[in-house]
Design a protein around this motif. Structure first.
Motif, PDB file in Angstrom:
ATOM      1  N   ILE A  71       0.843  -1.203   0.000  1.00  9.69           N
ATOM      2  CA  ILE A  71       0.000   0.000   0.000  1.00  9.69           C
ATOM      3  C   ILE A  71       0.872   1.244   0.000  1.00  9.69           C
ATOM      4  CG2 ILE A  71      -1.562   1.372   1.445  1.00  9.69           C
ATOM      5  CD1 ILE A  71      -2.960  -1.247   2.209  1.00  9.69           C
ATOM      6  N   SER A  72       1.907   1.250   0.817  1.00  7.77           N
ATOM      7  CA  SER A  72       2.791   2.413   0.905  1.00  7.77           C
ATOM      8  C   SER A  72       3.475   2.687  -0.429  1.00  7.77           C
ATOM      9  CB  SER A  72       3.838   2.199   1.993  1.00  7.77           C
ATOM     10  OG  SER A  72       3.229   1.959   3.223  1.00  7.77           O
ATOM     11  N   LYS A  73       3.973   1.635  -1.063  1.00  8.23           N
ATOM     12  CA  LYS A  73       4.635   1.817  -2.353  1.00  8.23           C
ATOM     13  C   LYS A  73       3.654   2.290  -3.422  1.00  8.23           C
ATOM     14  CE  LYS A  73       7.522  -1.372  -3.743  1.00  8.23           C
ATOM     15  NZ  LYS A  73       8.149  -2.704  -3.963  1.00  8.23           N
ATOM     16  N   ALA A  74       2.449   1.726  -3.416  1.00  5.71           N
ATOM     17  CA  ALA A  74       1.450   2.128  -4.409  1.00  5.71           C
ATOM     18  C   ALA A  74       1.001   3.573  -4.196  1.00  5.71           C
ATOM     19  CB  ALA A  74       0.254   1.178  -4.358  1.00  5.71           C
ATOM     20  N   LEU A  75       0.895   3.995  -2.955  1.00  5.14           N
ATOM     21  CA  LEU A  75       0.510   5.382  -2.676  1.00  5.14           C
ATOM     22  C   LEU A  75       1.549   6.359  -3.200  1.00  5.14           C
ATOM     23  CD1 LEU A  75      -0.941   5.129   0.942  1.00  5.14           C
ATOM     24  CD2 LEU A  75      -2.187   5.765  -1.123  1.00  5.14           C
ATOM     25  N   THR A  76       2.835   6.011  -3.090  1.00  2.00           N
ATOM     26  CA  THR A  76       3.870   6.906  -3.606  1.00  2.00           C
ATOM     27  C   THR A  76       3.831   6.973  -5.133  1.00  2.00           C
ATOM     28  OG1 THR A  76       5.515   5.150  -3.620  1.00  2.00           O
ATOM     29  CG2 THR A  76       5.406   6.536  -1.660  1.00  2.00           C
ATOM     30  N   LEU A  77       3.405   5.894  -5.778  1.00  3.93           N
ATOM     31  CA  LEU A  77       3.279   5.933  -7.233  1.00  3.93           C
ATOM     32  C   LEU A  77       2.031   6.702  -7.653  1.00  3.93           C
ATOM     33  CD1 LEU A  77       4.302   2.271  -8.115  1.00  3.93           C
ATOM     34  CD2 LEU A  77       5.654   4.349  -8.382  1.00  3.93           C
ATOM     35  N   HIS A  78       0.968   6.605  -6.868  1.00  6.07           N
ATOM     36  CA  HIS A  78      -0.277   7.293  -7.184  1.00  6.07           C
ATOM     37  C   HIS A  78      -0.155   8.791  -6.927  1.00  6.07           C
ATOM     38  CE1 HIS A  78      -4.566   8.388  -7.024  1.00  6.07           C
ATOM     39  NE2 HIS A  78      -4.736   7.329  -7.795  1.00  6.07           N
ATOM     40  N   GLU A  79       0.521   9.151  -5.813  1.00  5.37           N
ATOM     41  CA  GLU A  79       0.680  10.554  -5.431  1.00  5.37           C
ATOM     42  C   GLU A  79       2.101  10.746  -4.894  1.00  5.37           C
ATOM     43  OE1 GLU A  79      -1.727  13.683  -2.647  1.00  5.37           O
ATOM     44  OE2 GLU A  79      -2.706  11.819  -3.184  1.00  5.37           O
ATOM     45  N   PRO A  80       3.061  11.108  -5.762  1.00  3.34           N
ATOM     46  CA  PRO A  80       4.473  11.173  -5.356  1.00  3.34           C
ATOM     47  C   PRO A  80       4.759  12.135  -4.203  1.00  3.34           C
ATOM     48  CG  PRO A  80       4.294  11.215  -7.730  1.00  3.34           C
ATOM     49  CD  PRO A  80       2.899  11.330  -7.198  1.00  3.34           C
TER      50      PRO A  80
END
Length: 165
Positions: free
Chosen positions: A118-127
């Motif tokens: 989730i943390s990695k995906a959030l950084t890709l969704h909203e850098p």
């Protein structure tokens, strides 16, 4: 004399290039947004022997793990709290829908893998969320795994019981 002038030319050239190259303070790394055509960001999270594939998109805060709601799949409140930690760290509790498929390991390892994904995906969704998640330690994969059993030992390190007679 020709050598001296060529050295001065070289020095002037080096000073010119040194001014042209940016210093450490001037270099800024920008992470770009990576989402698919459906607006989802994908990332893989890992913990112990568990691997979680995570898709994050803007939504109402619904989390589905292996086709079941979060509360059904992770019945223990501690595991649910662990999965919610990235959202609490960025103050975006009910703004993202999460779809997860997780395999391997036990429930604790799976919860850690889901949190990492989730943390990695959030950084890709909203850098822009990266610094807050990095500070919380959610982007670092916990590399601890079970040590393998060795030959001539009862477990990984434990010896067989000593018998004097």
């Amino acid at each position: 004399m020709a050598d001296r002038s060529s050295l001065e030319n070289l020095k002037a050239t080096m000073e010119g290039t040194a001014a042209a190259t940016p210093s450490a303070e001037q270099v800024v790394v920008l992470h770009e947004r990576k989402v698919d055509e459906l607006g989802r960001a994908y990332a893989t999270g890992k913990r112990k022997n568990a691997v979680a594939r995570v898709w994050v998109k803007s939504g109402s805060g619904k989390i589905v793990v292996n086709g079941r709601p979060l509360a059904t799949y992770f019945a223990r409140p501690v595991l649910r709290m662990m999965i919610d930690q990235p959202f609490v760290a960025i103050n975006r509790r009910d703004q993202y829908d999460v779809m997860v498929t997780v395999v391997g390991g036990g429930l604790s390892g799976q919860a850690g893998a889901v949190r990492h994904g989730i943390s990695k995906a959030l950084t890709l969704h909203e850098p822009g969320l990266r610094p807050a998640l990095k500070k919380g330690g959610f982007l670092t994969r916990d590399s601890r795994v079970v040590e393998r059993k060795k030959y001539g030992r009862a477990k990984a390190r434990r010896s067989f019981q000593f018998s004097k007679r």
